[in-house]
Design an enzyme around this catalytic site. Structure first.
Site, mmCIF file in Angstrom:
data_model
loop_
_atom_site.group_PDB
_atom_site.id
_atom_site.type_symbol
_atom_site.label_atom_id
_atom_site.label_comp_id
_atom_site.label_asym_id
_atom_site.label_seq_id
_atom_site.Cartn_x
_atom_site.Cartn_y
_atom_site.Cartn_z
ATOM 1 N N ASP A 155 -56.563 -21.082 -79.561
ATOM 2 C CA ASP A 155 -57.633 -21.886 -78.979
ATOM 3 C C ASP A 155 -58.725 -20.943 -78.474
ATOM 4 O O ASP A 155 -58.588 -19.726 -78.555
ATOM 5 C CB ASP A 155 -57.093 -22.795 -77.876
ATOM 6 C CG ASP A 155 -56.428 -22.013 -76.748
ATOM 7 O OD1 ASP A 155 -56.584 -20.779 -76.704
ATOM 8 O OD2 ASP A 155 -55.754 -22.644 -75.919
ATOM 9 N N ASP A 213 -51.251 -30.302 -81.332
ATOM 10 C CA ASP A 213 -50.499 -29.336 -80.527
ATOM 11 C C ASP A 213 -50.352 -29.887 -79.127
ATOM 12 O O ASP A 213 -51.164 -30.704 -78.685
ATOM 13 C CB ASP A 213 -51.223 -27.988 -80.451
ATOM 14 C CG ASP A 213 -52.310 -28.016 -79.382
ATOM 15 O OD1 ASP A 213 -52.059 -27.501 -78.277
ATOM 16 O OD2 ASP A 213 -53.389 -28.588 -79.628
#
Length: 380
Positions: free
Chosen positions: A96, A270
């Protein structure tokens, strides 16, 4: 843009919904979609070894840019040969951007056009994270799939704030693209924001699609809005994304949200949910959540889930696992974490089969009924 190292291949569309079966090709291998990605925040999926993750068919895992930047440092990871070598994982990794952690963990944030100044949560030091720095860190980490630096406004922020935020996020995305040093072996995704406002989601999507990213993330969901509100945003956002690129719904891991996201055309998900609740003794089963540390399981010599063939359920009882958790034994956390991750990865496998069979709506109805959404834990 140079030829992308990330390619999406559509295999089949489900006849009755937006669900799609496919695969994503990366420099470290191919994984099937729709896929749930276990979260390895600190370059480890908590309590699980890489071998165990492969055993449960985790085709890709996620690592966290913010945490690895602070500790041990992205330069150290680069000297180790990148994340794959550092953590001994030879399959795909997604990182991320660090943005969500800056907004959720760090103190005294100050957002400007240039970037975000904040106090880090480990030692209180002043830090400055820019779109360029977020890309540089991820270039050092060497993940297969990277995220643009974005602001994640709260779902119920005022319209004018969210509009200014998505416009800045689009400018940041452009800056990140220009700063990307490794487009030949790392694919950078743009992140669509806009809270619950349809016109702002449309504006954000149009901005990012015009930049021709190899894939697109849908951010700003699973942050306190209702399940219905999330579905509504997906209903008007996902169809705007290119069919030939991956679509990633960030931070979503509840079973009903996974199924509903797939129905609306999402490929990747996720969430820390399976391992986080496992550490509290909460297990996902085909009949709903089971809090194994509760007293009612003290003499229950049956598996966590009678319908599960994971290592935990094949070898250990509720009574034993409850004992381990009550005794603060790490092995108990390993067993519950393994089971929860397996449960979600196995759910995604069943979802992929339902897409093949064109019966995902029937699958959803059957799953929801068995899982018992809306009821409290019961004896089973």
């Amino acid at each position: 843009m140079t030829h992308s190292p990330i390619q999406y291949r559509l295999i089949k569309k489900e006849k009755h919904t937006g669900a799609r079966l496919g695969e994503i090709i990366t420099p470290h291998g191919v994984f099937p979609t729709p896929m749930f990605m276990p979260v390895g925040t600190q370059a480890t999926v908590k309590t699980q070894s890489p071998e165990e993750l492969k055993e449960m068919k985790a085709g890709i895992i996620l690592a966290n840019t913010y945490h690895l930047w602070l500790r041990p440092g992205d330069d150290l990871v680069a000297r180790a040969g990148g994340l794959h070598k550092f953590m001994n994982w030879d399959q795909p990794i997604l990182t991320d951007s660090g943005g969500f952690q800056v907004y959720s963990l760090a103190e005294k944030r100050n957002i400007t056009e240039e970037g975000v100044t904040f106090k880090n949560h480990l030692n209180g030091a002043r830090m400055f994270l820019t779109p360029e720095k977020a890309i540089s860190i991820q270039n050092n980490l060497g993940s297969d799939i990277m995220m643009s630096f974005d602001e994640c406004p709260q779902f119920y922020q005022p319209y004018d704030y969210v509009k200014a935020s998505i416009e800045r996020t689009s400018r940041w995305a452009e800056r990140g693209l220009k700063a990307h040093r490794r487009p030949q072996d790392q694919g950078l995704f743009g992140i669509v924001q806009g809270a619950g406002f349809e016109d702002l989601r449309r504006q954000s999507t149009a901005d990012l699609v015009s930049m021709d990213f190899p894939g697109y993330s849908i951010g700003g969901l699973a942050v306190g809005e209702s399940h219905e509100e999330m579905n509504a945003v997906l209903d008007f956002t996902t169809p705007l994304l290119p069919e030939n690129k991956p679509r990633y719904l960030m931070g979503v891991g509840a079973p009903d949200s996974l199924i509903d996201g797939v129905i609306r055309g999402v490929d990747m998900f996720d969430c820390v949910l399976p391992t986080r609740i496992a550490r509290n003794g909460t297990c996902m089963t085909s009949r709903g959540r089971l809090v194994v540390k509760n007293a009612q399981y003290a003499e229950d010599f049956t598996p966590l889930d009678h319908d599960c063939d994971c290592y935990t359920c094949q070898n250990y009882t509720r009574a034993y696992i409850r004992h381990l958790i009550k005794a603060d034994e790490t092995f108990g956390l390993r067993l519950t974490s393994y089971h929860n991750l397996y449960f979600l990865l196995n759910l995604m496998e069943k979802i992929r089969q339902a897409i093949m069979d064109d019966n995902i709506l029937e699958f959803r109805e059957d799953f929801i009924e068995k899982y018992g959404y809306g009821r409290s834990e019961r004896n089973f």
